[in-house]
Design an enzyme around this catalytic site. Structure first.
Site, PDB file in Angstrom:
ATOM      1  N   HIS A  92      -0.277   0.842  -9.801  1.00 50.96           N
ATOM      2  CA  HIS A  92      -1.174  -0.178  -8.924  1.00 50.96           C
ATOM      3  C   HIS A  92      -2.144  -1.512  -9.848  1.00 50.96           C
ATOM      4  O   HIS A  92      -3.262  -1.540  -9.675  1.00 50.96           O
ATOM      5  CB  HIS A  92      -2.568   0.556  -8.481  1.00 50.96           C
ATOM      6  CG  HIS A  92      -2.486   0.266  -6.912  1.00 50.96           C
ATOM      7  ND1 HIS A  92      -3.569   0.859  -5.912  1.00 50.96           N
ATOM      8  CD2 HIS A  92      -3.268  -1.070  -6.467  1.00 50.96           C
ATOM      9  CE1 HIS A  92      -3.377  -0.296  -5.193  1.00 50.96           C
ATOM     10  NE2 HIS A  92      -3.693  -1.340  -5.305  1.00 50.96           N
ATOM     11  N   ARG A 145       0.843  -1.612   0.197  1.00 53.77           N
ATOM     12  CA  ARG A 145       0.346   0.068  -0.197  1.00 53.77           C
ATOM     13  C   ARG A 145       1.122   1.331  -0.022  1.00 53.77           C
ATOM     14  O   ARG A 145       1.549   0.968   0.824  1.00 53.77           O
ATOM     15  CB  ARG A 145      -0.963   0.094   1.271  1.00 53.77           C
ATOM     16  CG  ARG A 145      -1.685  -0.564   1.153  1.00 53.77           C
ATOM     17  CD  ARG A 145      -3.543  -0.028  -0.203  1.00 53.77           C
ATOM     18  NE  ARG A 145      -4.438  -0.942   0.321  1.00 53.77           N
ATOM     19  CZ  ARG A 145      -4.211  -2.136  -0.923  1.00 53.77           C
ATOM     20  NH1 ARG A 145      -3.475  -2.306  -1.966  1.00 53.77           N
ATOM     21  NH2 ARG A 145      -5.472  -2.986  -0.880  1.00 53.77           N
TER      22      ARG A 145
HETATM   23  C1  OXD Z   1      -6.087  -5.148  -3.969  1.00 50.75           C
HETATM   24  C2  OXD Z   1      -5.710  -4.161  -4.173  1.00 50.75           C
HETATM   25  O1  OXD Z   1      -6.250  -4.827  -2.303  1.00 50.75           O
HETATM   26  O2  OXD Z   1      -5.544  -4.241  -5.873  1.00 50.75           O
HETATM   27  O3  OXD Z   1      -6.614  -6.101  -4.405  1.00 50.75           O
HETATM   28  O4  OXD Z   1      -4.846  -3.228  -4.363  1.00 50.75           O
END
Ligand code: OXD
Length: 322
Positions: free
Chosen positions: A285, A237
């Site tokens: 992402h 993250r």
């Molecule tokens: C997930 C993402 O949590 O793609 O799957 O960030």
């Protein structure tokens, strides 16, 4: 059993367009249920389940009879960020082999790109330079460390091991993986960092991990790296990382390179110096995008089993935040 009155599923996504795709897929798969966007204000008494992705906080408040909230992805920080989420409702994360495989593909790809110096060879191709690196290390000599040993971290560690790397893992609580040295808790973090030259981060975002990837941590990584300095890969993250510290660490030689899939602000703002830093590789992402069909099938199987009295699988421990 859900009484007939509660056979509705509320879908709450940040993007209404994405919600539409999921609503269609859920309707096709769960024919006995009514599936509606929260924006269409479904009757709260009829809603038994919610499927969410970065929903607006408070939007689930009317649904007092929820039996479960499903995250549409592996991460659940976006669900738990909703302070209005009823405390007793189970939150379920996606555990799906397509998602796990995608993440491991990304990890192996980017570890190999660094290990096999692909960015240097890309540059050389542009300049028509024919020069082989005489110091290419063997994989067994390269110490990769995976931070976060949940489903994704474990799979990535095992696949890196298959590629021949010297792999270790760190997690908050003790974990055992065949052929992988594991370290646990704050007390063993420094020892894990000290042996790691390529750091792969797949941690969940929790109050304990927010901002953990900072200059203090980078300075603890192995200084005797084969690559002229340690390398950071983060597909966990963006909230785990301090981007100003990453840039400073790269410029001061504390880090040699970074490959980032996640960012403090997404999409990554155009003004971010990360975009054009020569030692930074960026992916948007995209490391492990959820496959809608596979994820909907996973959610549907869970709802069907739960309706038949089975407990929900892969529920989140709300105290641990993952
Ligand atoms: C997930 C993402 O949590 O793609 O799957 O960030």
């Amino acid at each position: 059993m859900t009484e007939p009155g509660r056979r509705a599923i509320a879908v709450a996504f940040e993007s209404e367009h994405e919600a539409g795709t999921w609503i269609e897929a859920l309707r096709a798969r769960l024919r006995g249920f009514t599936v509606v966007s929260v924006r269409d204000r479904p009757d709260p008494d009829r809603v038994g389940y919610a499927v969410v992705w970065r929903h607006s906080p408070g939007s689930l408040r009317p649904f007092e009879r929820l039996k479960a909230v499903f995250s549409a992805g592996a991460g659940v920080d976006h669900v738990l960020a909703d302070a209005a989420l009823p405390a007793a409702v189970p939150v379920v994360r996606v555990v799906d082999p397509t998602l796990t495989n995608r993440m491991s593909e990304w990890v192996v790809l980017h570890v190999l790109l660094h290990h096999r110096q692909q960015r240097m060879y890309d540059y050389q191709q542009g300049e028509k330079i024919w020069a082989e690196d005489p110091d290419q290390p063997v994989a067994a000599a390269v110490r990769v460390g995976v931070m976060g040993l949940g489903v994704l971290g474990r799979d990535a560690a095992v696949k890196l091991k298959i590629m021949g790397f010297d792999v270790a893992g760190w997690s908050r609580s003790p974990a055992a993986i065949d052929g992988v040295d594991t370290f646990a808790g704050p007390a063993e973090l420094d020892a894990f960092l000290a042996r790691t030259e390529i750091l792969v981060v797949l941690l969940p975002l929790t109050p304990d991990t927010r901002g953990i990837l900072d200059m203090g941590l980078f300075t603890k990584l192995a200084r005797d790296s084969h690559f002229g300095g340690p390398i950071l890969l983060n597909a966990g993250r963006g909230g785990l990382q301090n981007e100003a510290d990453i840039l400073r660490a790269l410029d001061e030689g504390v880090l040699r390179a970074a490959t980032l899939d996640v960012f403090e602000h997404e999409p990554l703002p155009e003004a971010s110096p990360l975009w054009h830093h020569p030692a930074v590789t960026i992916t948007p992402h995209s490391a492990a995008v959820s496959d809608t069909v596979a994820t909907v099938d996973y959610i549907a199987r869970q709802i069907e089993a739960h309706e038949n009295g089975a407990p929900l699988a892969n529920t989140v421990d709300r105290n641990r935040h993952y």
